[in-house]
Design a protein around this motif. Structure first.
Motif, short mmCIF file in Angstrom:
data_model
loop_
_atom_site.label_atom_id
_atom_site.label_comp_id
_atom_site.label_asym_id
_atom_site.label_seq_id
_atom_site.Cartn_x
_atom_site.Cartn_y
_atom_site.Cartn_z
N GLU A 352 0.98 -1.36 -0.04
CA GLU A 352 -0.13 0.20 0.09
C GLU A 352 1.51 1.42 -0.22
O GLU A 352 0.38 1.84 -0.56
N SER A 353 2.12 1.22 0.97
CA SER A 353 2.39 2.57 0.87
C SER A 353 3.56 2.68 -0.85
O SER A 353 4.15 3.71 -1.23
N ALA A 354 3.81 2.14 -1.00
CA ALA A 354 4.51 1.47 -2.49
C ALA A 354 3.47 2.07 -3.72
O ALA A 354 5.16 3.15 -4.60
N SER A 355 2.00 2.07 -3.60
CA SER A 355 1.39 2.72 -3.88
C SER A 355 1.44 4.30 -4.23
O SER A 355 0.82 4.37 -5.50
N VAL A 356 1.80 5.00 -3.85
CA VAL A 356 1.72 6.14 -3.49
C VAL A 356 2.35 6.50 -4.53
O VAL A 356 3.62 6.04 -4.66
N PRO A 357 1.93 7.22 -5.81
CA PRO A 357 2.21 7.62 -6.72
C PRO A 357 3.92 8.57 -6.68
O PRO A 357 4.40 9.44 -5.07
N GLY A 358 4.93 8.76 -6.99
CA GLY A 358 6.58 9.08 -6.73
C GLY A 358 6.96 7.78 -6.15
O GLY A 358 8.23 8.73 -5.39
N VAL A 383 11.87 5.77 3.64
CA VAL A 383 10.28 6.16 2.50
C VAL A 383 10.93 7.32 1.85
O VAL A 383 10.58 8.42 2.00
N SER A 384 11.16 6.90 0.47
CA SER A 384 11.42 8.16 -0.80
C SER A 384 10.43 8.32 -1.44
O SER A 384 10.19 7.55 -2.04
N ALA A 393 6.36 16.50 -2.34
CA ALA A 393 7.29 15.26 -2.32
C ALA A 393 7.14 15.35 -0.77
O ALA A 393 7.03 13.83 -0.59
N ARG A 394 7.29 16.03 0.18
CA ARG A 394 6.85 15.64 1.81
C ARG A 394 5.08 14.77 1.81
O ARG A 394 5.28 14.06 2.60
N ARG A 395 4.86 15.52 1.14
CA ARG A 395 2.75 14.70 1.05
C ARG A 395 3.11 14.09 0.72
O ARG A 395 2.29 12.77 1.69
N ALA A 396 4.00 13.01 -0.05
CA ALA A 396 3.36 11.65 -0.42
C ALA A 396 4.41 10.80 0.00
O ALA A 396 4.11 9.90 0.60
N ALA A 397 5.44 11.46 0.94
CA ALA A 397 6.22 10.34 1.71
C ALA A 397 5.72 10.61 3.10
O ALA A 397 5.59 9.40 3.23
N TYR A 398 5.14 11.51 3.32
CA TYR A 398 4.18 10.88 4.67
C TYR A 398 2.42 10.59 4.38
O TYR A 398 2.97 9.45 5.03
N GLU A 399 2.05 10.24 3.32
CA GLU A 399 0.97 10.09 3.36
C GLU A 399 1.57 8.05 2.86
O GLU A 399 0.65 7.17 4.09
N SER A 400 2.63 7.70 2.48
CA SER A 400 2.86 6.83 2.12
C SER A 400 3.70 6.32 3.34
O SER A 400 3.04 5.24 3.68
N VAL A 401 4.73 6.94 4.34
CA VAL A 401 4.48 6.78 5.63
C VAL A 401 3.77 6.25 6.26
O VAL A 401 3.10 5.52 7.39
N SER A 402 2.24 6.61 6.50
CA SER A 402 0.95 6.21 7.45
C SER A 402 0.66 5.42 7.06
O SER A 402 -0.57 4.45 7.83
#
Ligand code: AMP
Ligand code: GLY
Length: 423
Positions: A352-358, A383-384, A393-402
């Motif tokens: 699920e985390s890897a499916s966030v675009p970018g 998580v990059s 980039a921050r938004r995507a990284a922390y969405e993925s982390v969540s």
């Protein structure tokens, strides 16, 4: 090309991942690798420090290029051993790796060749070291000369604390032979940046600058770690400063060449941006971790080709291309890190985390057990995330982390926040 990546952290996962996107690379091996590298590289059950084992494997498997991640085998001479067997290796010789392996040697090199750094003195006996402290102003910077797994630097607020750090090194030998010499340095203030240069010993190709978040806690509080996050590029660095940084990398490679030391591989300068310009805090003889996890996703050039060009001495004609997008990397660590921590905790939500675009999820300390991915280190994942700017980039990284969970998971919430104008 058959490539062997030596090491098992996030840096090595990012290297293997970038190499896997290189048309010139047919097959990748990772010694020892981790659960992340296992998806793209054949695991080789050899420790990064097993120099004879790795050299024999590389020879037997007709490896075309060995890429060495960590400093310990480099300082111990893995490049010399591979070269003596005719195996091409990206990474400096034992002699050249002294730029990281001995802080006293690196300081002497800078002094002799006019490379900017803090005022520094090197001592092997307590009395002259303490006398030198008398002439210094707090905070005092006390460093063990040799490799100390990132624990060899003490920033002491008081004279007594500094004396204790000197005695810990020279008398109590808490770092063993690594502390047989102590380096006392002027404290520099400013913003810290990580500068990487690829070099064949003559040409230096600078990579995009990054910043590392070394403290465990938000707001740069808590103990020092290997690095809890990073981002690239750096909006607060102007072109003149960038040129000065490249000049420092070139001067260091040139200075070593003048002394008959051929440096081939990646040179990492940890720099303080002071009012007088960038100054060297330290050199490392390898890629940084987690900086590599935010620099390589922005590289559009073929990593396999450029590393081979370093090894073959053909870097002069090379240009690197970069995406203008920003990359933010957040390290997820085990509870207790950098102190004692538990291992073997199941990691949920990786897909699920890897499916966030970018987003790319690089593994730092993970293993596969009974079909599940579990924690196997202090730093577990990086998580990059790429985004159009640092905010995105921050938004995507922390969405993925969540979307990721494991027992005790610890991370910083402020990676790149200030640079993105969000703190
Ligand atoms: P090093 O292992 O040499 O990079 O040192 C670890 C950290 O200590 C650096 O990343 C800096 O944050 C800090 N540091 C090292 N040397 C100095 C110095 N001369 N002045 C201020 N901070 C320093
Ligand atoms: N992130 C700091 C280092 O790799 O040394």
């Amino acid at each position: 090309m058959r490539v062997l990546v030596v090491g098992g952290g996030g840096r090595e996962h990012a290297l293997a991942w970038s190499l896997a996107h290189s048309a010139a690379v047919d097959r990748i091996f990772a010694a020892p690798g981790n659960a992340g590298t296992a998806e793209i590289a054949t695991p080789v059950p050899l420790k990064a420090g097993d120099i004879p084992g790795i050299a024999e494997f590389a020879e037997r498997e007709s490896i075309d290029l060995v890429v060495v991640g960590p400093e310990v085998p480099l300082v111990a001479g893995i490049a010399d051993e591979l070269e003596s067997r005719g195996v091409p290796v990206f990474g400096p010789s034992r002699q050249a790796a002294r730029i990281e392996g001995s802080k006293a040697w690196a300081r002497r090199l800078c002094r002799d060749h006019g490379i900017p750094g803090p005022a520094a003195g090197e001592f092997t006996a307590v009395a002259p070291a303490l006398e030198h402290l008398e002439g210094m102003r707090p905070p005092y910077v006390v460093k063990a000369d040799g490799l100390a797994a990132g624990k060899g630097v003490v920033i002491a607020e008081t004279r007594d604390e500094a004396e204790r750090a000197v005695r810990d090194c020279l008398e109590r030998r808490i770092f063993g032979d690594s502390g047989a010499t102590v380096v006392l340095e002027e404290f520099l203030g400013g913003a810290e940046v990580s500068a990487f240069g690829l070099t064949d010993g003559r040409t230096v190709l600078p990579l995009s600058l990054a910043q590392d978040f070394k403290r465990l806690g938000d707001g740069d509080r808590g103990p020092n770690t290997g690095g809890m996050g990073a981002f690239s590029p750096l909006p607060f660095v102007d072109e003149a400063t960038e040129r000065a940084v490249t000049g420092i990398l070139e001067s260091a490679v040139g200075a070593m060449a003048e002394e008959g030391v051929h440096y081939r591989g990646l040179l990492y300068a940890g720099l303080m941006l002071t009012e007088e310009g960038p100054k060297v805090l330290e050199f490392n003889c390898r890629f940084g971790d987690p900086e590599t996890q935010v620099v390589l996703p922005r590289l559009e050039s073929n990593l396999g080709e450029v590393l081979l060009a370093c090894v073959e001495g053909n870097l002069a004609s090379y240009r690197l291309s970069w995406t203008p997008r920003a990359c933010v990397g957040v390290v997820l660590a085990s509870g207790g890190y950098p102190g004692a921590y538990a291992q073997g905790k199941p990691i949920e939500g990786l897909a699920e985390s890897a499916s966030v675009p970018g987003v790319h999820v690089f593994h730092s300390g993970s293993a596969r057990r009974d079909g599940r991915v579990v924690t196997a280190g202090g730093r577990v994942l990086t998580v990059s995330a790429l985004g159009d700017d640092l905010r995105a980039a921050r938004r995507a990284a922390y969405e993925s982390v969540s979307r990721i969970r494991f027992e005790g998971m610890t991370f910083r919430r402020d990676v790149a926040a200030r640079a993105a104008g969000e703190a």
